[in-house]
Design an enzyme around this catalytic site. Structure first.
Site, short mmCIF file in Angstrom:
data_model
loop_
_atom_site.label_atom_id
_atom_site.label_comp_id
_atom_site.label_asym_id
_atom_site.label_seq_id
_atom_site.Cartn_x
_atom_site.Cartn_y
_atom_site.Cartn_z
N SER A 209 42.44 41.89 40.02
CA SER A 209 41.09 41.35 40.21
C SER A 209 41.00 39.96 39.60
O SER A 209 42.03 39.30 39.35
CB SER A 209 40.04 42.29 39.58
OG SER A 209 38.74 41.92 39.95
N ASN A 210 39.79 39.47 39.37
CA ASN A 210 39.57 38.16 38.76
C ASN A 210 38.39 38.24 37.81
O ASN A 210 37.82 39.32 37.60
CB ASN A 210 39.36 37.08 39.84
CG ASN A 210 38.23 37.44 40.78
OD1 ASN A 210 37.08 37.59 40.37
ND2 ASN A 210 38.55 37.61 42.06
N HIS A 211 37.99 37.10 37.24
CA HIS A 211 36.98 37.10 36.18
C HIS A 211 35.54 36.95 36.69
O HIS A 211 34.62 36.79 35.89
CB HIS A 211 37.26 35.96 35.20
CG HIS A 211 38.56 36.11 34.46
ND1 HIS A 211 38.79 37.13 33.58
CD2 HIS A 211 39.70 35.37 34.49
CE1 HIS A 211 40.01 37.02 33.08
NE2 HIS A 211 40.59 35.96 33.62
N ALA A 277 34.23 36.00 44.88
CA ALA A 277 35.60 35.60 44.55
C ALA A 277 36.54 36.65 45.14
O ALA A 277 36.85 37.66 44.52
CB ALA A 277 35.78 35.50 43.04
#
Length: 404
Positions: A209-211, A277
Site C-alpha cells: 500500500s502507500n501512505h 493514490a
C-alpha cells in the site's frame, strides 16, 4: 462558510437548552456573529449570562429592555439584520406559536419579521413530537418555506427512547454550513471522486500500500456535497467518517476494485476527480496461504494495474470533465503537464513532496493546478478544506463558462 454570517439564535424552554452553549461556541469559533434571543422559559434551563459570555453579545429576552428609559428591542430591525434565524431548541410551544402567527414574545415577533431563511430544530419528548398537533405545526412551518432540522433518535429526559432529541450542535452547524455553501451551478450535478490508498494483497495476511490517508479526497467530497452536488465517493481503506450527509460512499480495497467501481459510475458523472493514490503495480500471484520466512532474500513478480485516468480519459464524452492529481518528487511541472495531456484530463492538480506541509498525512496542502487551456493556477499552503474550496471554485467557473 460561516465566517462573517449574522446568525440569530432563538433558545426556548427545553431541557436540551443546555446544548445551546456548545452551539454558540461552535458558531463563534466558525467566525459567525451570533445574537441570542431567549424565551422566558428557556432561562429556567440555562442563564442568559452563559450565552452572553460565549456569544460576546448581550442576550435579548424582552421587548422592553428598560421601562424607565424607554429602551426597547426592535424585533423588526433584528429580523432584517440576520442572515439566518435558527431556533434551537424549538419547543412544542414555540413551534405552535410560530406556526399560528402569534407574536406575544420577542422570539415569535422576531420570527414574523424575519426576511432571512429560518431553521427550526425541534426538541421534546417523543409523544409530544409525534402528536398530530406538533406534526401539523411542523408541516405548516415547512409550507411557509422554513427548514426543519429533524429531531434525533435516542434516550430522552423522560427516560423514554425514541425521536425527540435535539439534533447535535455539530449537526446544526453542518446544516448551516451547507446552506451557505450551496452553489446553484453545482446543484444536481453528479460528482464522482476517488480517495484514499489501495491495498494490493500478497497473501491472506499482507498487502502492498502507500501512505495516503484520504483526507484530501474526503475534503473535496465534503465541499461538493455542501455545495449541493450529488457526490459519489469511491474510497480505498481509510479511518475517516463519511465526509457529509448525502455522500454515497463505495468502499473498495485493490486497484482493480477501484477501477471497476469508478468505471461503472463514470457514464453518469458530470465530473470525475481522481484523487486516490492507486497502486501502479500489483502482485502477479497472490499466495493462498501466509508466506513463510525462509530465504534471506525474497522477490515479488509484479504486473501493471489498469491506469484509471488514462482509460476513463479515453472514454470521456462531451459534457464530462476530468480532474487528476499528480504527487511528484522531481521534474514536477513537466511530469504533471505530461499526465494532463496524455490522459486527456481537463485539470491536473500538482502536489510536490518538496513542499513542507503538503502530501500524505497532513491537514494542509499546497497545490498548483494546470488546465488543458494552458493556464496555471498557483495556491499557497492552506487547510485541505480550503484547498477543496479552491478546486470547487475552479470547477464551478468552468461549468458556467459560455463554452461549457
Amino acid at each position: 462558510m460561516l465566517a462573517g454570517k449574522r446568525i440569530l439564535l432563538g433558545v426556548t424552554g427545553s431541557i436540551s437548552a443546555y446544548k445551546s452553549a456548545l452551539l454558540v461556541r461552535l458558531l463563534v469559533k466558525a467566525g459567525a456573529d451570533v445574537q441570542v434571543v431567549m424565551t422566558e422559559s428557556a432561562q429556567t434551563f440555562i442563564t442568559p449570562l452563559t450565552l452572553a459570555t460565549l456569544s460576546k453579545r448581550p442576550v435579548l429576552t424582552q421587548f422592553v429592555a428598560n421601562a424607565q428609559t424607554g429602551e426597547w428591542t426592535n424585533h423588526v430591525e433584528l429580523g432584517l439584520w440576520a442572515d439566518v434565524l435558527v431556533v434551537a431548541p424549538a419547543s412544542a410551544h414555540t413551534l405552535a406559536r410560530c406556526a399560528n402567527g402569534l407574536a406575544d414574545d420577542l422570539l415569535s415577533a422576531m420570527y414574523l419579521s424575519a426576511r432571512c431563511p429560518v431553521f427550526f430544530a425541534p426538541a421534546m419528548d417523543l409523544d409530544m413530537y409525534q402528536h398530530p398537533a406538533t406534526t401539523g405545526n411542523l408541516a405548516r412551518l415547512r409550507s411557509f418555506g422554513n427548514q426543519i432540522i429533524n429531531a434525533e433518535y435516542g434516550e430522552l429526559a423522560s427516560g423514554l427512547v425514541g425521536e425527540g432529541r435535539l439534533a447535535e450542535p455539530e449537526t446544526i452547524v453542518q446544516t448551516l454550513t451547507a446552506h451557505f455553501s450551496r452553489r446553484p451551478e453545482l446543484v444536481g450535478r453528479h460528482i464522482l471522486i476517488t480517495a484514499g490508498p489501495t491495498q494490493e494483497p500478497l497473501d491472506p495476511v499482507r498487502y502492498i500500500s502507500n501512505h495516503s490517508t484520504g483526507k484530501m479526497g474526503y475534503a473535496i467530497a465534503r465541499a461538493f456535497a455542501l455545495a449541493g452536488a450529488q457526490v459519489t465517493l469511491v474510497s480505498g481503506p481509510t479511518a475517516l467518517p463519511l465526509p457529509a450527509p448525502g455522500v454515497r460512499r463505495i468502499d473498495v480495497r485493490s486497484a482493480k476494485d477501484m477501477f471497476d467501481a469508478t468505471a461503472a459510475e463514470f457514464p453518469g458523472a458530470d465530473l470525475l476527480i481522481l484523487n486516490a493514490a492507486v497502486a501502479d503495480y500489483t502482485p502477479l500471484h497472490v499466495a493462498d496461504l501466509k508466506i513463510k520466512k525462509k530465504e534471506s532474500e525474497f522477490a515479488l513478480d509484479l504486473t501493471r494495474t489498469t491506469d484509471i485516468a488514462a482509460t476513463l480519459g479515453a472514454r470521456k464524452q462531451p459534457g464530462q470533465w476530468l480532474m487528476g492529481f499528480a504527487l511528484e518528487t522531481d521534474n514536477e511541472h513537466a511530469n504533471a503537464l505530461d499526465k494532463l495531456q496524455r490522459k486527456h484530463l481537463d485539470w491536473i492538480v500538482l502536489n510536490s513532496l518538496r513542499d513542507t506541509g503538503a502530501g500524505f498525512g497532513y491537514d494542509t496542502n499546497k497545490i498548483t493546478v494546470m488546465d488543458k487551456a494552458g493556464q496555471t493556477h498557483e495556491f499557497a499552503l492552506k487547510s485541505k478544506d480550503a484547498v477543496a474550496q479552491d478546486l470547487l471554485d475552479l470547477v464551478a467557473r468552468a461549468m458556467t463558462a459560455p463554452s461549457a
